[in-house]
Design a protein around this motif. Structure first.
Motif, PDB file in Angstrom:
ATOM      1  N   LEU A 357       0.385  -0.798  -0.059  1.00  0.00           N
ATOM      2  CA  LEU A 357       0.075   0.296  -0.199  1.00  0.00           C
ATOM      3  C   LEU A 357       1.286   0.932  -0.218  1.00  0.00           C
ATOM      4  CD1 LEU A 357      -2.964   1.798   0.183  1.00  0.00           C
ATOM      5  CD2 LEU A 357      -2.647   1.287   2.416  1.00  0.00           C
ATOM      6  N   GLU A 358       1.788   1.470   1.055  1.00  0.00           N
ATOM      7  CA  GLU A 358       2.975   2.367   0.883  1.00  0.00           C
ATOM      8  C   GLU A 358       3.378   2.426   0.339  1.00  0.00           C
ATOM      9  OE1 GLU A 358       6.173   4.224   3.224  1.00  0.00           O
ATOM     10  OE2 GLU A 358       6.513   1.951   3.531  1.00  0.00           O
ATOM     11  N   ASN A 359       4.341   1.505  -1.006  1.00  0.00           N
ATOM     12  CA  ASN A 359       4.553   2.103  -2.958  1.00  0.00           C
ATOM     13  C   ASN A 359       3.276   2.492  -3.561  1.00  0.00           C
ATOM     14  OD1 ASN A 359       6.822   1.317  -1.170  1.00  0.00           O
ATOM     15  ND2 ASN A 359       6.633  -1.859  -2.031  1.00  0.00           N
ATOM     16  N   ALA A 360       2.524   1.831  -3.105  1.00  0.00           N
ATOM     17  CA  ALA A 360       1.347   1.840  -4.141  1.00  0.00           C
ATOM     18  C   ALA A 360       0.848   3.364  -3.996  1.00  0.00           C
ATOM     19  CB  ALA A 360      -0.021   1.262  -3.917  1.00  0.00           C
ATOM     20  N   ILE A 361       0.558   3.746  -3.393  1.00  0.00           N
ATOM     21  CA  ILE A 361       1.134   5.249  -2.791  1.00  0.00           C
ATOM     22  C   ILE A 361       1.625   7.047  -3.454  1.00  0.00           C
ATOM     23  CG2 ILE A 361       0.413   7.431  -1.153  1.00  0.00           C
ATOM     24  CD1 ILE A 361      -1.657   5.855  -1.631  1.00  0.00           C
ATOM     25  N   PHE A 362       3.445   5.554  -2.908  1.00  0.00           N
ATOM     26  CA  PHE A 362       4.318   6.839  -2.888  1.00  0.00           C
ATOM     27  C   PHE A 362       4.203   6.642  -4.483  1.00  0.00           C
ATOM     28  CE2 PHE A 362       8.826   7.000  -4.638  1.00  0.00           C
ATOM     29  CZ  PHE A 362       9.048   8.183  -3.637  1.00  0.00           C
ATOM     30  N   ARG A 363       3.823   5.395  -5.488  1.00  0.00           N
ATOM     31  CA  ARG A 363       3.942   5.633  -6.839  1.00  0.00           C
ATOM     32  C   ARG A 363       3.259   6.798  -8.060  1.00  0.00           C
ATOM     33  NH1 ARG A 363       3.787   1.317 -11.887  1.00  0.00           N
ATOM     34  NH2 ARG A 363       2.479   2.101 -12.822  1.00  0.00           N
ATOM     35  N   ALA A 364       1.563   6.826  -6.890  1.00  0.00           N
ATOM     36  CA  ALA A 364       0.811   7.517  -7.470  1.00  0.00           C
ATOM     37  C   ALA A 364       1.501   8.756  -6.902  1.00  0.00           C
ATOM     38  CB  ALA A 364      -0.610   6.666  -6.350  1.00  0.00           C
ATOM     39  N   VAL A 365       1.247   9.687  -5.464  1.00  0.00           N
ATOM     40  CA  VAL A 365       1.643  10.633  -5.253  1.00  0.00           C
ATOM     41  C   VAL A 365       3.067  10.922  -5.966  1.00  0.00           C
ATOM     42  CG1 VAL A 365       2.680  12.200  -3.845  1.00  0.00           C
ATOM     43  CG2 VAL A 365       0.794  10.367  -3.520  1.00  0.00           C
ATOM     44  N   VAL A 366       4.262  11.006  -6.665  1.00  0.00           N
ATOM     45  CA  VAL A 366       5.206  11.198  -7.566  1.00  0.00           C
ATOM     46  C   VAL A 366       4.611  11.344  -8.193  1.00  0.00           C
ATOM     47  CG1 VAL A 366       7.166  10.397  -8.677  1.00  0.00           C
ATOM     48  CG2 VAL A 366       6.672   9.986  -6.144  1.00  0.00           C
ATOM     49  N   LEU A 367       3.676  10.615  -9.435  1.00  0.00           N
ATOM     50  CA  LEU A 367       3.141   9.991 -10.912  1.00  0.00           C
ATOM     51  C   LEU A 367       2.240  11.531 -11.285  1.00  0.00           C
ATOM     52  CD1 LEU A 367       4.021   6.723 -11.389  1.00  0.00           C
ATOM     53  CD2 LEU A 367       5.198   8.622 -11.353  1.00  0.00           C
ATOM     54  N   ALA A 368       1.209  11.849 -10.145  1.00  0.00           N
ATOM     55  CA  ALA A 368       0.387  12.483 -10.173  1.00  0.00           C
ATOM     56  C   ALA A 368       0.154  13.630 -11.202  1.00  0.00           C
ATOM     57  CB  ALA A 368      -0.071  12.691  -8.951  1.00  0.00           C
ATOM     58  N   GLU A 369      -0.880  14.227 -11.862  1.00  0.00           N
ATOM     59  CA  GLU A 369      -0.699  15.234 -12.207  1.00  0.00           C
ATOM     60  C   GLU A 369      -2.267  16.186 -12.263  1.00  0.00           C
ATOM     61  OE1 GLU A 369      -1.895  13.681 -16.742  1.00  0.00           O
ATOM     62  OE2 GLU A 369      -0.126  13.001 -16.744  1.00  0.00           O
ATOM     63  N   GLY A 370      -2.832  16.419 -10.831  1.00  0.00           N
ATOM     64  CA  GLY A 370      -3.256  17.372 -10.534  1.00  0.00           C
ATOM     65  C   GLY A 370      -3.492  16.950  -9.483  1.00  0.00           C
ATOM     66  N   LEU A 371      -4.510  17.651  -8.110  1.00  0.00           N
ATOM     67  CA  LEU A 371      -4.012  17.487  -7.363  1.00  0.00           C
ATOM     68  C   LEU A 371      -5.230  16.486  -6.103  1.00  0.00           C
ATOM     69  CD1 LEU A 371      -4.832  21.776  -6.539  1.00  0.00           C
ATOM     70  CD2 LEU A 371      -3.020  20.567  -6.828  1.00  0.00           C
ATOM     71  N   ASN A 372      -5.913  16.148  -6.731  1.00  0.00           N
ATOM     72  CA  ASN A 372      -6.965  15.146  -6.398  1.00  0.00           C
ATOM     73  C   ASN A 372      -5.501  13.563  -7.076  1.00  0.00           C
ATOM     74  OD1 ASN A 372      -7.903  16.329  -5.361  1.00  0.00           O
ATOM     75  ND2 ASN A 372      -9.854  17.102  -6.919  1.00  0.00           N
ATOM     76  N   LEU A 373      -5.580  12.264  -5.930  1.00  0.00           N
ATOM     77  CA  LEU A 373      -5.665  11.502  -6.560  1.00  0.00           C
ATOM     78  C   LEU A 373      -7.264  10.595  -6.784  1.00  0.00           C
ATOM     79  CD1 LEU A 373      -3.040   9.856  -3.489  1.00  0.00           C
ATOM     80  CD2 LEU A 373      -2.598  10.698  -6.658  1.00  0.00           C
ATOM     81  N   ARG A 374      -6.425   9.824  -8.243  1.00  0.00           N
ATOM     82  CA  ARG A 374      -7.928   9.570  -9.101  1.00  0.00           C
ATOM     83  C   ARG A 374      -8.118   7.858  -8.933  1.00  0.00           C
ATOM     84  NH1 ARG A 374      -7.101  13.995 -11.603  1.00  0.00           N
ATOM     85  NH2 ARG A 374      -8.625  15.235 -11.674  1.00  0.00           N
ATOM     86  N   GLU A 375      -9.266   6.895  -9.660  1.00  0.00           N
ATOM     87  CA  GLU A 375      -8.856   5.500  -9.857  1.00  0.00           C
ATOM     88  C   GLU A 375      -7.676   5.819 -10.236  1.00  0.00           C
ATOM     89  OE1 GLU A 375     -12.870   3.251  -9.557  1.00  0.00           O
ATOM     90  OE2 GLU A 375     -13.299   5.668  -9.573  1.00  0.00           O
ATOM     91  N   SER A 376      -7.706   6.177 -11.967  1.00  0.00           N
ATOM     92  CA  SER A 376      -6.498   6.243 -13.311  1.00  0.00           C
ATOM     93  C   SER A 376      -4.932   6.134 -12.297  1.00  0.00           C
ATOM     94  CB  SER A 376      -6.628   6.974 -14.018  1.00  0.00           C
ATOM     95  OG  SER A 376      -6.626   8.507 -13.425  1.00  0.00           O
ATOM     96  N   ASP A 377      -4.852   6.844 -10.969  1.00  0.00           N
ATOM     97  CA  ASP A 377      -3.452   6.353 -10.664  1.00  0.00           C
ATOM     98  C   ASP A 377      -3.521   5.360 -10.277  1.00  0.00           C
ATOM     99  OD1 ASP A 377      -2.889   9.947 -11.027  1.00  0.00           O
ATOM    100  OD2 ASP A 377      -4.224  10.106  -9.876  1.00  0.00           O
ATOM    101  N   PHE A 378      -3.961   4.321 -10.451  1.00  0.00           N
ATOM    102  CA  PHE A 378      -3.828   3.175  -9.518  1.00  0.00           C
ATOM    103  C   PHE A 378      -4.266   1.823 -10.816  1.00  0.00           C
ATOM    104  CE2 PHE A 378      -4.914   6.311  -5.958  1.00  0.00           C
ATOM    105  CZ  PHE A 378      -3.722   5.665  -4.892  1.00  0.00           C
ATOM    106  N   PRO A 379      -3.691   2.078 -11.741  1.00  0.00           N
ATOM    107  CA  PRO A 379      -4.097   1.304 -13.101  1.00  0.00           C
ATOM    108  C   PRO A 379      -3.305  -0.110 -12.309  1.00  0.00           C
ATOM    109  CG  PRO A 379      -1.675   2.511 -13.505  1.00  0.00           C
ATOM    110  CD  PRO A 379      -2.095   3.126 -12.116  1.00  0.00           C
ATOM    111  N   GLN A 380      -2.718  -0.694 -11.787  1.00  0.00           N
ATOM    112  CA  GLN A 380      -2.124  -1.785 -11.031  1.00  0.00           C
ATOM    113  C   GLN A 380      -3.452  -2.253 -10.034  1.00  0.00           C
ATOM    114  OE1 GLN A 380       1.619  -1.107  -9.481  1.00  0.00           O
ATOM    115  NE2 GLN A 380       2.641  -2.222 -10.987  1.00  0.00           N
TER     116      GLN A 380
END
Length: 505
Positions: A357-380
């Motif tokens: 979970l921690e690694n998934a959140i780290f990846r999403a935060v680093v690669l995020a393009e907006g101000l919100n984390l969406r479903e599309s930020d967690f494709p795996q």
């Protein structure tokens, strides 16, 4: 920007093909045909390599020690694993071990390059001094342990008790549940907090080196000596070879350590905290772990439950990780998690537990393009949730799933319940009914009398558990009661929080 990539693949044709594809995008490629050769290359160029690609589609599959060994050499370098189509266990094994991404063969070139570029972005972030903390370093207290669930609250309670003495502690639980975090918290709460906390993982050291690493030699100081006066945390104690088990038993029994070439033993003052993801008593029965050592070190066992067994902790962990990584990335403000993304992450079983979970959140935060984390930020995660729901037999990336709105969830749940009793306006003794105009919990029985308050309360609790997917903190908050009250009512009504409709009246 040119980067150096390490490719570990035993298939010569595959190596040439992937090397050419990567070099065509301007990157330099180191190649190795075996895991051992790959480790040697990685040791040599540990500070230059930005991404490691591992082929796990061979007959032997993924070497279970490869990713941990690479992480031990340089934990900031992301690892991407290629798996055969339908190789679910291989993919899960890679995720549990800490892989950044996995690719299902045959791999499209754009998917390969996209995964490498994402991994390189993670690596560049780590070079700027903001690496994902696979295990926290420095001072950690029990306040850092997320314990919204009753199970984790029990872990914290036992940990606090253990901190008040120097007896050996055995932390049990699957890989990635946070055993080192709990061990550090125990150390920080003890009277040894000002002394060293020294971790060592038996799974990342070759059997021939464990003795020297742990106990030292004439040429080197061992971890035991480094931890003098403090705490030695031995992770995956089941992997300690027989000679190491014998020496550890001698230390536990006598409080002394002897080194080869020295006639006199040295007194040692070290508190032992051990961890295992295996059932040690089964290891004893199989003859792989000494029975006398087992009873010496298994004095104060603490079992840390898997994340899938304490899903009410997941939203709190998500928010804590998002806040931490947003700060580490120096974002103008903490990213927000959209409700659909939160629902997706909460519904997943997390086979790699908190670490995954921690690694998934780290990846999403680093690669995020907006101000919100969406479903599309967690494709795996979306792909695996889809697969578990029958959307796919493999782990190819799928379009993000679409969660129902809260109103739709209520309607669907009640309609499902109504269908189970024949629908219409009447209700059975369960008290659930659905009319064309709305959804209600029926307040009268078939005879027209007002139903008992306890019956309605039980149904409401069962429905809330199903509606909020067993997230106990949220259920208690929405029902306007404390968690302790909720747990008492679950016991009174005989409600299984994992299956709230089980044994419903």
């Amino acid at each position: 920007m040119t980067a150096q990539i390490l490719l570990i693949d035993e298939d010569a044709a595959e190596r040439r093909s992937m090397k050419a594809a990567i070099e065509a995008h301007g990157h330099a490629v180191h190649v190795a045909d075996t895991a051992h050769a790959g480790i040697e290359v990685f040791r040599r160029y540990r500070d230059a390599i930005g991404v490691v690609l591992i082929d796990a589609a061979s007959a032997e599959g993924l070497n279970p020690t490869l990713i941990p060994i690479l992480a031990d050499i340089n934990p900031s370098v992301p690892v991407i694993v290629g798996t055969a189509e339908g190789a679910t266990e291989t993919a899960l094994g890679a995720v549990r071990a800490g892989a950044f991404d996995f690719l299902v063969k045959p791999i499209a070139q754009e998917r390969l390059i996209g995964a490498i570029e994402s991994a390189l972005k993670i690596h560049r972030t780590s070079l700027q001094g903001r690496t994902p903390r696979r295990a926290r370093s420095g001072s950690v207290s029990f306040a850092d342990v997320i314990a919204a669930s009753a199970a984790m609250s029990r872990v914290v309670e036992l940990g606090r008790r253990a901190a008040q003495s120097a007896i050996p502690v055995m932390l049990e639980g699957e890989a990635g549940v946070g055993k080192e975090l709990v061990a550090r918290a125990i150390h920080a709460a003890s009277d040894r907090s000002s002394r060293p906390f020294v971790p060592v993982n038996c799974n990342t050291i070759s059997p021939g080196q464990i003795d020297e690493v742990l106990f030292g030699s004439d040429a080197a100081t061992g971890k035991l000596s480094e931890a003098e006066g403090g705490t030695l945390f031995i992770e995956e104690i089941s992997e300690l070879p027989p000679v190491g088990q014998m020496r550890l038993l001698e230390i536990v029994q006598s409080g002394e350590i002897s080194r080869s070439g020295q006639q006199r033993s040295l007194k040692t003052n070290v508190r032992l905290i051990l961890a295992t993801n295996k059932d040690l008593i089964e290891e004893v029965k199989a003859g792989r772990f000494r029975e006398d050592l087992y009873y010496r070190v298994n004095v104060f066992p603490i079992t840390i439950p898997a994340l899938r067994r304490r899903k009410e902790d997941i939203p709190h962990l998500i928010r804590a990780f998002v806040e931490r990584f947003s700060l580490e990335q120096r974002l103008p403000r903490t990213l927000q998690v959209e409700s659909s993304a939160m629902a997706l992450l909460t519904s997943f079983d997390w086979p790699g537990n908190t670490r995954q979970l921690e690694n998934a959140i780290f990846r999403a935060v680093v690669l995020a393009e907006g101000l919100n984390l969406r479903e599309s930020d967690f494709p795996q995660i979306a792909a695996q949730v889809n697969a578990s729901r029958g959307g796919s037999s493999g782990y190819e990336l799928q379009p993000a799933i679409h969660e129902q709105s809260p109103i739709a969830k209520v309607q669907a749940a009640l309609a499902e319940r109504a269908a189970g009793i024949g629908g219409g306006h009447s209700s059975s003794s369960t008290g659930f009914g659905a009319s064309a105009s709305g959804n209600v919990i029926v307040s009268t029985d078939e005879a027209g009398n007002v139903r008992k308050l306890a019956e309605i309360e039980e149904e409401l609790i069962r429905f809330a558990l199903k509606f909020y997917r067993g997230q106990m903190s949220q259920v208690a908050r929405k029902l306007g009661i404390g968690r302790s009250t909720l747990y008492r009512k679950l016991k009174d009504y005989g409600i299984d929080p994992d299956d709230p409709q089980k044994d419903a009246a």
